[in-house]
Design an enzyme around this catalytic site. Structure first.
Site, PDB file in Angstrom:
ATOM      1  N   ALA A 158      -1.210 -10.802   4.584  1.00 44.16           N
ATOM      2  CA  ALA A 158      -1.817  -9.599   4.002  1.00 44.16           C
ATOM      3  C   ALA A 158      -3.035  -9.114   4.779  1.00 44.16           C
ATOM      4  CB  ALA A 158      -2.207  -9.862   2.549  1.00 44.16           C
ATOM      5  N   GLY A 177      -3.246  -7.305   7.438  1.00 44.19           N
ATOM      6  CA  GLY A 177      -3.134  -5.889   7.768  1.00 44.19           C
ATOM      7  C   GLY A 177      -3.397  -4.995   6.573  1.00 44.19           C
ATOM      8  N   ASP A 178      -3.002  -5.441   5.392  1.00 42.86           N
ATOM      9  CA  ASP A 178      -3.258  -4.665   4.184  1.00 42.86           C
ATOM     10  C   ASP A 178      -4.752  -4.651   3.853  1.00 42.86           C
ATOM     11  OD1 ASP A 178      -0.547  -4.150   3.889  1.00 42.86           O
ATOM     12  OD2 ASP A 178      -0.223  -5.941   2.687  1.00 42.86           O
TER      13      ASP A 178
END
Length: 298
Positions: free
Chosen positions: A242, A244-245
């Site tokens: 996660a 990149g999120d």
């Protein structure tokens, strides 16, 4: 300072995450070491990440009528995200099968389920988009929905950040509404068909582009001639699922709060690094204090 309003239009999935020493090859069976089941989906992750980073966040998505859907809504709401526009549709929720190796690298298979039903945004949903300071969207939902939301946001003066993941062709109407395009190396290559000069090729599609490079940091460029390489924030990586999120959400929050985009990218890089220190998707997303701490030490 007024709290930044972020609207996230995107996917919600239940993530089934398995840890193993290595990622299996085709036809190979490996024994894993750990397993967790946590809410995920790029939309839900980015909504939770935005709320934890300090924004007032509304999430527009779709979940199924199954037990996964009940859990997803409860967890997203508990994170402080407004789920008043989270649709419930008959059938299964989205599911992501995530495998993570000892180096924190991952392989992910997503079945969209209810996410495919997120079409035809209502007037109320579009009003939420228009009222936001920043719209954040990804491509795990129908691209027509992303386009509809982005066009409405652009017309209302709302900034538009699109994380083009997973990579797919982007309609000209969507590209015309995007303020910042966020991609990783594979997505950049898929969008541009270019290799080493993919960063510059992205600017043929959008006025501002962010290219995440994993352990090599982040590249930012715009059509005004600004080109910046932000070095990586050094942490002991456990799981990059996660990261990149967390990065995309923090970029939107930081920009919405008034940081210039280069500084917002630096702050977002700290968010991505903070996320990678823990196993899982939504459970690993960092709070603002963690981001600030890493940003100050970078």
């Amino acid at each position: 300072m007024a709290q930044t309003r972020v609207a996230v239009v995107g996917s919600a999935n239940m993530d089934l995450v398995a840890m193993a020493p290595a990622l299996p090859r085709p036809g190979e069976t490996l024994l894993g070491s750990d397993f967790v089941m946590v809410p995920g989906g790029k939309g839900a992750n980015q909504a939770i990440a935005a709320a934890r980073a300090g924004a007032s966040c509304a999430f527009l998505g779709a979940i199924g009528s199954d037990s996964f859907g009940v859990t997803l809504k409860a967890r997203i709401s508990a994170a402080g995200v407004d789920t008043g526009h989270l649709r419930v549709v008959y059938g299964t929720s989205g599911v992501a099968l995530v495998m993570v190796n000892a180096a924190g690298e991952n392989a992910i298979l997503v079945t969209p389920g209810a996410n495919d039903a997120l079409t035809g945004l209502t007037d109320e949903e579009l009003s939420t988009v228009r009222a936001a300071d920043v719209l954040v969207a990804q491509l795990e939902i129908p691209v027509e929905t992303v386009t509809e939301a982005a066009v409405a946001a652009r017309a209302a003066g709302t900034r538009v950040v699109v994380n083009a993941a997973p990579a797919r062709p982007l309609p000209d109407e969507l590209l015309a509404a995007v303020d910042v395009l966020v991609v990783n190396e594979r997505e950049a290559h898929a969008l541009t068909g270019r290799g080493r000069d993919a960063p510059q090729a992205l600017l043929e599609l959008t006025p501002r582009a962010v290219l995440t490079l994993g352990a090599e940091g982040v590249w930012y460029g715009d059509r005004d001639g600004t080109v910046v390489h932000v070095p990586p924030v050094k942490v002991d990586t456990v799981d990059s699922t996660a990261a990149g999120d967390a990065f995309t959400a923090a970029l939107a929050v930081g920009w919405g709060e008034g940081r210039d985009l280069v500084d917002a990218v630096r702050w977002a890089a700290a968010a991505g690094a903070a996320c990678a220190r823990r196993l899982g998707a939504s459970v690993a997303l960092p709070f603002r204090a963690e981001i600030d701490e890493l940003y100050a030490s970078a």
